[in-house]
Design a protein around this motif. Sequence first.
Motif, short mmCIF file in Angstrom:
data_model
loop_
_atom_site.label_atom_id
_atom_site.label_comp_id
_atom_site.label_asym_id
_atom_site.label_seq_id
_atom_site.Cartn_x
_atom_site.Cartn_y
_atom_site.Cartn_z
N HIS B 115 0.87 -1.17 0.00
CA HIS B 115 0.00 0.00 0.00
C HIS B 115 0.91 1.23 0.00
CE1 HIS B 115 -2.82 3.04 1.47
NE2 HIS B 115 -3.76 2.25 0.99
N LEU B 241 2.50 19.42 -3.90
CA LEU B 241 2.02 18.71 -2.72
C LEU B 241 0.60 18.19 -2.92
CD1 LEU B 241 3.50 20.83 0.17
CD2 LEU B 241 4.12 18.53 -0.55
N LEU B 242 -0.22 18.98 -3.62
CA LEU B 242 -1.58 18.52 -3.87
C LEU B 242 -1.59 17.37 -4.85
CD1 LEU B 242 -3.68 21.81 -4.07
CD2 LEU B 242 -3.74 20.03 -2.34
N PRO B 245 -0.01 13.05 -3.84
CA PRO B 245 -0.72 11.85 -3.37
C PRO B 245 -1.37 11.06 -4.50
CG PRO B 245 -1.26 13.73 -2.00
CD PRO B 245 -0.45 14.25 -3.16
N PHE B 246 -1.66 11.74 -5.62
CA PHE B 246 -2.30 11.03 -6.73
C PHE B 246 -1.33 10.14 -7.50
CE2 PHE B 246 -5.11 14.66 -6.14
CZ PHE B 246 -6.33 14.02 -6.09
N GLU B 250 -1.53 2.68 -6.93
CA GLU B 250 -2.71 2.13 -6.26
C GLU B 250 -2.37 1.22 -5.11
OE1 GLU B 250 -4.82 0.21 -9.30
OE2 GLU B 250 -5.32 2.06 -10.37
N GLY B 251 -1.43 0.33 -5.36
CA GLY B 251 -1.10 -0.63 -4.31
C GLY B 251 -2.28 -1.54 -4.03
#
Lengths: 216, 488, 289
Positions: B115, B241-242, B245-246, B250-251
């Motif tokens: 993950h 930074l925004l 995370p995208f 997927e993990g």
Amino acid sequence: MSGFAFNDLSASFGDKRVVGPLSLEVQQGQHVALVGKSGAGKSTLIKLLYERLTHQASLVPQGLGLVNALPVFHNVFMGQLDQHPLWYNTLTLIRPFRKDRDIIGTLLNGLSISEKQWVPAASLSGGQRQRVAIARALYRSAPMLLADEPISALDEPMAHLVMKALTDQFSTSVIALHDVDMALAYCTRIVGIQDGRIALDQPASELQAADIMALY
Amino acid sequence: MLSYPTVRVSLLFLAIAVAGLFVADIAITTANPWRDLGQFFIGVATPNFFSTEGLLTALLRTVAFGFVGVALGSFFGFLLALVYRLLPVRIFCAFIRAIHELFWALIFLQFFGFHPLTGVLAIAIPYAGIFAKVYSEILEESDPEPSRLLPPGTSAIASFLYARIPDCWVQIRTYTAYRLECGLRSSAILGFVGLPTLGFYLESSFSQGMYSDAGAMLILFYVLIATMPIWVRPKLLPAYLLAAPFFLGEGFPIVWGNVERFFTEDIVPSPLRNGEGLAGLSSWLGDVMITEALPGIWNTIVLTQVALVATGLLSLLAFPLISKHFGGPVRRTSGHVFLVIARSTPEYILAYILLQLWGPSMLPAVVALALHNGGIIGHLIGRQTNAIELRPDAPTGFTRYSWELVPRVYRSFLAFLFYRWEIIMRETAILGILGIYTLGFYVDSAIQNIQFDRAMILILITASLNIGVDVLGRFIRRKLALQTMPTC
Amino acid sequence: MITKQIRKWLVSGFLTLAVATTASAQTFVFTAIPDEDETKLVERFRGIADYLSEQLEVDVRYIPVKSYAAAISAFRNNQVQLAWFGGLSGVQARALVPGSEALAQGVEDQAFYNYFIAHKSTGLERADELPEGVRGKTFTFGSKGSTSGRLIPEYHIRDRFNEAPETVFSRVGFSGNHTRTLRLVESGTYDVGALNYKVWEKELEDGNINTDDVKIIWKTPGFPNYQWTIRGDVDERFGEGFKDRVRQALLDLDDPALLESFPREGFIPASNDDYEPIRSVASELGIID
């Protein structure tokens, strides 16, 4: 009330006593000049007084205590951080309110540095920095002023302007000064310090510059 | 000369390292090390950028994990810095930063699996510990006078925002940006344990001898690090930074039961799990100590001491490469390139490469650690000498080096070296995963044998060893009155 | 402005989590121990994924891992439901996941064997037992968690010399996988190594071994090895009878290219009990508790 009377003022540096023990009483309405050789203990005395009078006195320390990274406006605004809620202070840090901008702008104008309002304190000259610290003290508008050589870096016309502003706004003040003429011109009482003790304490009106020079 | 404490300490460490060389396993075990090395350089010279379809993705993931990990680490590190004066907080931070990112990743892999959180936390946790320490040092050094002058009744937060933060802001920003670079390196090596960053493909290409592919990845990585000043701009930072995370990939979903199982079963020492009681526990602990911990500790210390002195020697040799007091612009530029490559290659990757080429012994590890750390210190010292103005009639050549420059920079050189002592030890331990018999080897073996209780004990021992060296390093720096800013 | 940013941040965070969860909720995922070059594994198991996906009518995905332990952990953590394990890793995994079972093994896995190989400079020749001459040489295993790369060789070394490998050999290493063991002994980095006979024979057939430099010095007796192992709870998740369908699909696999990539002649049924010999050896060596 904004006078004070302290009986047991003393301070040591290591085993060496630098101030006192001495007593000092200042009545409301008095403007006291502390004079004496450098190293006589004037700065320490100012510090001692500030420790006891924090709630009633604005301080202009010799080191000025400016936050170099902040603009002049915010350095002055810091004098009234206690007057506003946190959100107001935080927003002001990002974008000041018009009302405060106007008040501080006028104040800076009176000290002839309004054009520096948004310049970081770090990039100011010595004299400009000194006036920012003075503006901060004025803005805090405590009943009493404690100042340590507030005009040491100012030219003569500016020094007069500042001394006048300070003695006009604060009803009571204790100002360490090395400029004897200024002391005689703006203060009502002269206290001479020698080796940490009071060597002279008379109304300014009764003294000549020469009387004071004896201390040096 | 012997009357100088700095000289005496240096000689003592030199003697320890020489003694270490006698007991250390220093050898080149491959039959054709130079041919392999040559093939590797040919590979780097003929990079193949289109080998793996996943190369760009891996690069993107490397950046994403680095950004998110460092951002979280700096956020929590900052909060911790505010309460850093509390002893429990200091101990906690010392502990979390004493465990290497790869160990954290190995731990999280056991229950979060693949993950994104595994990689993010593996960076964020140790970095939070480091940030807390450095931020608190920076905050402590801020001028206390402005806060003393605030009107009484000013809230603590307002006072902090106005009188403390602005004063340290530049330093905090510089240090955070610097750690971001370290974060990208950490992110890259997480691939070696299976996360989808650059190390994943680098390891595959290397172990299959596909040096052109590996060379392409290394070159991309250097370009990424070297161009950071161009693409990491304060104004773009919020966007990064925004977005970051995208791009973590997927993990697989987290199964929370695994987390509970890990903490309530897996890491409980097996004698306790099997109800053998305290007697069973002490014989189990004794076994771990004798067969794994003690040999691991011994090898870790020996390798650390040898690598520390090798780092020192290399730094002293390397700093003239970029010093304005030696050589012309051509030599200095090539010196810069060499030192940039040396210091931006993570020591783990350097060690991995050299181990592949020279075979397993402590030698590749020593050389890797010395190259990376010597590159960093050599760069810092070289830059320092550029601020020195020599008198016009100063001697030249070796005399200039030994009489004019080394004496002037020696103290800060030692300060950097002792600062990096703990870092070198942390890396030494982790290099065990590559097959050198330091503590990391035994941690990795325990994990390979699905004995997480053993792995945990060994990780805790490694952490204590690091904390011990950190304390000793600070003690020596204080004794010798050496001061330095942190490096990573 | 700040709250807006925080909100955006949180939303983005949740989105990634959400994406991660939905993406694999109904995907049947499998892995394999990384016993050979990764490129080969990816090629081989992508083929298997396509085949299974067609047969089972669900999304099937293969994920490559970096270590034997990672394969076991992923299986144990239910991030993969099926795995191609070695003898030892299968035993370890099934011990950790109650209800899991060995589904199928390769025909050759009933009596798998190992080669001990040596570099030409050692002068060692093929013999009926592990030659005394290996003593004092350098030696490499494969991966730490491997059956044919670690467990079986270590068992035979201890059996032959009554000593730990570390005392028999002057240096003991772990190459990582079988291909790597072959390369390291071929290049002389290590004098002696032990590897899976399948890897040797496939590389030999492909012309990738210089037999002047490296030769076989001993062949071990047979032991049960690789098998497909599946979690016990797949029926709950993918529908009644799913496990049996997976088994059937594996047994039915007859695509010569796919079988060749393993390489196996075909797959036959296997059971947990088939691997009892491996379990007892591992327990004897202290590799499992």
